[in-house]
Design a protein around this motif. Structure first.
Motif, PDB file in Angstrom:
ATOM      1  N   THR A  33       0.749  -1.382   0.110  1.00 57.81           N
ATOM      2  CA  THR A  33       0.063   0.148   0.410  1.00 57.81           C
ATOM      3  C   THR A  33       1.296   1.271  -0.194  1.00 57.81           C
ATOM      4  N   LEU A  70       2.174   1.806  -3.401  1.00 57.03           N
ATOM      5  CA  LEU A  70       1.547   2.658  -4.454  1.00 57.03           C
ATOM      6  C   LEU A  70       0.800   4.107  -4.009  1.00 57.03           C
ATOM      7  N   ALA A 105      -5.313   1.605  -3.491  1.00 56.42           N
ATOM      8  CA  ALA A 105      -4.120   0.972  -3.773  1.00 56.42           C
ATOM      9  C   ALA A 105      -4.524  -0.274  -3.319  1.00 56.42           C
TER      10      ALA A 105
END
Length: 200
Positions: free
Chosen positions: A121, A124, A147
């Motif tokens: 996460t 992203l 994400a």
């Protein structure tokens, strides 16, 4: 014990090949030419060794992804780099090691998935922040939720009761997920870059 990184690299390969339950501490000690007592001086039990192996592999993958983040300037183009690390991490869900983790060490598995999700996460979200500065991603969505949705979709291939893996191959599935995600977050400027990645 030999170099820690080399040890963890080889231990990872052994667990992937034989499975987290099947491979014993006796096997591990034998493979490294050490006594079991010496191995237990470094790891109180097999669970501790498995956790360190999982952390080592995940950190290695994230490090390689972050290197690509620096090398590829455009945020949209970065998402379409053949990210072998991301693909290997996602597809490793079906490995013997992971299947045995789910069955015999569920607490370790759930901790690993949470750690995996958190680190991916972060990668992203950084890509989204970079893309927003470049004007290729929209501002009006929650970066962290999107994400996590992307990661959830990518990982669902092996566990979804909806997709029949014998009818849809992983590559085609990954492309559809990627295009769904990218079309959802890009601006008109971003969609221009996206046109060259229309992989149909």
């Amino acid at each position: 014990m030999e170099d820690k990184k080399q040890f963890l690299q080889k231990a990872t390969e052994l667990f992937i090949e034989h499975g987290s339950k099947t491979l014993t501490m006796d096997d591990m000690a034998r493979e490294f030419g050490m006594s079991k007592k010496t191995l237990y001086q470094h790891y109180r039990n097999k669970e501790a060794l498995i956790e360190e192996v999982l952390d080592f592999k995940l950190n290695d993958i994230v490090e390689k992804m972050q290197k690509l983040d620096v090398e590829v300037e455009n945020a949209v183009e970065r998402m379409f780099c053949r990210d072998e690390q991301m693909e290997k991490a996602v597809s490793s869900n079906k490995s013997m090691m992971i299947r045995q983790l789910v069955k015999y060490y569920p607490a370790i598995y759930h901790k690993h998935v949470a750690n995996f999700s958190e680190k991916f996460t972060e990668v992203l979200v950084k890509n989204i922040e970079k893309g927003r500065k470049q004007g290729v991603y929209r501002e009006d969505f929650n970066a962290e939720i999107n994400a996590k949705l992307f990661i959830q979709m990518m990982m669902s291939y092996d566990s979804s009761p909806i997709f029949e893996v014998n009818k849809i191959n992983r590559h085609d599935f990954n492309i559809e997920v990627m295009m769904l995600y990218m079309n959802a977050i890009t601006t008109e400027k971003g969609k221009e870059v996206l046109k060259k990645y229309n992989l149909k």
